[in-house]
Design a protein around this motif. Sequence first.
Motif, short mmCIF file in Angstrom:
data_model
loop_
_atom_site.label_atom_id
_atom_site.label_comp_id
_atom_site.label_asym_id
_atom_site.label_seq_id
_atom_site.Cartn_x
_atom_site.Cartn_y
_atom_site.Cartn_z
N GLU A 9 10.51 -11.46 25.56
CA GLU A 9 10.69 -12.94 25.53
C GLU A 9 11.82 -13.19 24.19
N GLY A 10 11.78 -12.51 23.19
CA GLY A 10 12.62 -12.56 22.08
C GLY A 10 14.11 -12.69 22.16
N GLY A 11 14.53 -12.08 23.49
CA GLY A 11 15.85 -12.01 23.62
C GLY A 11 16.40 -10.55 23.03
N ILE A 12 17.97 -10.73 23.15
CA ILE A 12 18.62 -9.61 22.79
C ILE A 12 18.52 -9.35 21.18
N VAL A 13 18.30 -10.34 20.50
CA VAL A 13 18.49 -10.19 19.13
C VAL A 13 17.52 -9.33 18.58
N MET A 14 16.28 -8.95 19.43
CA MET A 14 15.23 -8.24 19.21
C MET A 14 15.51 -6.97 18.65
N TYR A 15 16.95 -6.36 19.41
CA TYR A 15 17.22 -4.90 19.19
C TYR A 15 17.90 -4.85 17.61
N PRO A 16 18.64 -5.73 17.33
CA PRO A 16 19.20 -5.60 15.85
C PRO A 16 17.81 -5.65 15.10
N LEU A 17 16.94 -6.39 15.13
CA LEU A 17 15.70 -6.58 14.40
C LEU A 17 15.03 -5.27 14.13
N VAL A 18 14.99 -4.37 15.53
CA VAL A 18 14.29 -3.16 15.47
C VAL A 18 15.24 -2.18 14.54
N VAL A 19 16.56 -2.36 14.81
CA VAL A 19 17.33 -1.53 13.95
C VAL A 19 16.99 -2.05 12.53
N ILE A 20 16.80 -3.24 12.04
CA ILE A 20 16.69 -3.37 10.69
C ILE A 20 15.31 -2.74 10.25
N LEU A 21 14.36 -2.86 10.97
CA LEU A 21 12.89 -2.58 10.76
C LEU A 21 13.07 -1.00 10.24
N CYS A 22 13.94 -0.34 11.20
CA CYS A 22 14.14 1.45 10.93
C CYS A 22 14.73 1.49 9.68
N VAL A 23 15.87 0.69 9.39
CA VAL A 23 16.23 0.84 7.97
C VAL A 23 15.35 0.42 6.85
N LEU A 25 12.15 0.62 6.85
CA LEU A 25 11.32 1.78 6.71
C LEU A 25 12.17 3.14 5.95
N GLY A 26 13.21 3.21 6.37
CA GLY A 26 14.15 4.42 6.03
C GLY A 26 14.29 4.25 4.41
N VAL A 27 14.53 3.07 3.93
CA VAL A 27 14.85 2.78 2.61
C VAL A 27 13.64 2.98 1.90
N ALA A 28 12.44 2.42 2.38
CA ALA A 28 11.25 2.77 1.74
C ALA A 28 10.73 3.95 1.38
N CYS A 29 10.94 4.80 2.48
CA CYS A 29 10.68 6.10 2.46
C CYS A 29 11.49 6.94 1.62
N ARG A 30 12.96 6.45 1.22
CA ARG A 30 13.69 7.24 0.30
C ARG A 30 13.02 7.12 -1.17
N ALA A 31 12.80 5.50 -1.27
CA ALA A 31 12.53 4.92 -2.63
C ALA A 31 11.06 5.84 -3.08
N ALA A 32 10.14 5.97 -1.89
CA ALA A 32 9.00 6.87 -2.35
C ALA A 32 9.11 8.09 -2.74
N TRP A 33 10.20 8.89 -1.85
CA TRP A 33 10.62 9.92 -1.99
C TRP A 33 11.04 10.64 -3.55
N LEU A 34 12.12 9.30 -3.92
CA LEU A 34 12.42 9.50 -5.40
C LEU A 34 11.49 9.32 -6.30
N LEU A 35 10.70 8.50 -5.98
CA LEU A 35 9.36 8.23 -7.03
C LEU A 35 8.73 9.40 -7.38
N ARG A 36 8.59 10.17 -6.26
CA ARG A 36 7.68 11.37 -6.42
C ARG A 36 8.64 12.36 -7.20
N GLY A 37 9.91 12.41 -7.26
CA GLY A 37 10.72 13.63 -7.78
C GLY A 37 11.17 13.65 -9.08
N ARG A 38 12.02 14.33 -9.64
CA ARG A 38 12.41 14.20 -10.92
C ARG A 38 13.92 14.15 -10.97
N GLY A 39 14.48 13.78 -12.01
CA GLY A 39 15.99 13.68 -12.13
C GLY A 39 16.40 12.41 -13.01
#
Lengths: 133, 243
Positions: A9-23, A25-39
Motif C-alpha cells: 500500500e505504501g507504493g514504490i517509495v517503500m523500496y528506497p526506504l528499505v535501502v535506507i533501513l539497510c544503510v 543498520l549497516g552504519v550502526a553495525c560499523r559503529a558498534a564494531w568500532l566501539l569494540r575495537g582499538r586504534g
Amino acid sequence: MALLRVFAEGGIVMYPLVVILCVVLGVACRAAWLLRGRGEGRLAGVQSSLDRLLFWGGLAVVIGILGSAVGYHKAMAAVVARGAVNPPAVWIGTAEGMVSTLAGLIVLIVAGVLWFGLRTRYLRVRRPEIGRA
Amino acid sequence: MSRFNSFLTRTGERLALPKATRSLILVEIASDLEGLFQFYLEQGMSEEDAAARAEEKVDMSDQALAELVRVHSEVRGWTDRLGKVAHPFGERMAMSLLVIFFVAAAAVAVDGQTFAHLTLYIWPIVAILVLVVVTFARQMARFSDRPNPRRVREQLATPLFLGAGSVVVGFLSAGIQLYRALVRMAYDPAGAGRVFSRAVLGGTATLVCALLIALVAGVVWFVLAGRTARLEDTVAGAYTEVR
C-alpha cells in the motif's frame, strides 16, 4: 501477510526506504564494531557514524512524506477527473497515503534509537580516553 | 608542495588527533601561513624572511596546541562533523541507487499534468533549485582549480540549508492553500468538494517539487562533503610528506 499488504500500500517509495533501513543498520553495525575495537581514528569514525545515522533517518522521512504527497496528488487528480467522490474510497486512499510517511518515521525512530544507544556507549568509552590524553 | 612542509610536519606530529581532524587543522594552519606569507611579501620582505616571520607568528605553544586539540575533540557543528570523513563505499552505493531510482521514477511518472496543478508558490522553490545548482557549480569549480580546502568547507552546509528551506516553503505553501480552501468552503458549502480537491492538488504538487528539490540538495551535499573530506586528506598529506 498483513505486513506485506501494508508494504504494498505504501507504493514504490517503500523500496528506497528499505535501502535506507539497510544503510542505517549497516552504519550502526560499523559503529558498534568500532566501539569494540582499538586504534587512533576509531572514535572519530564512531562519531561520524552516529551523525550519519541521523542524516539517513532524516532522508527517510523526506522520502516517506514525498511518497504520501505523490499518493494524495494522484488520488485527488483521479477524483477531479471522474467528477464524483466515493467517500469510502477517499478514506482508504488517505489511509494508504499515510503508509509511506509512517514507514519513513519508523526508519527515523530505528535510526534514533540506535543513535541513542550507540552514543551512550560512545560517551562511556570516550571519557577515559580523553582523560588519558 | 609547500614552503612550509617541515613546519606543518612538526606541527602535525604534535597533534594527538584522529587523521581526519588532524588533516582539517593542518589545512587551516597552512592557509593561515600562506596568508601571512603573502602579507609580509607585500610589506617588502624577502621570501625567506616572510616565510620565517609567518612561521614565527603561527608557531603555537604546547598550551595553545592543547587548546586546539580540545576544541577539535569537542562537539562541533553537526554538518561539520558529518562531512569530516569521506563516506564509506556502501553508503555511496546506496545513495547512487536512490538517485537512479528517483531519476527513473521521475522519467516514468512526470508529465505535463504533474505541473499543471502547480501554484505560484513554486517560484521560491525554483529559486532555491537555482541556488542549489549555482552552489554545486561553484564548489565543483573550486575543486578543479587549485582548491583551497578552507573555502570549500565554508560553503559545505549551504546545500543542506537550501534543502531545509525548500521543505519549509513546500509545507508552507500546502498549508496556505489548505487554509484558504477551508475558509472558502465555509462560505460556499455547495462547492466545497471542488474547492478542497483543487487545493489538495495544488498543495501536493508544490510539496512534491519542494521535497524533490530537498532530495537533490541532500545528494549535492553528500557528493560535496565526500570530495571535501578527500581533498583535505590529500592536501594535508602533501603538506606533511617527507621531501
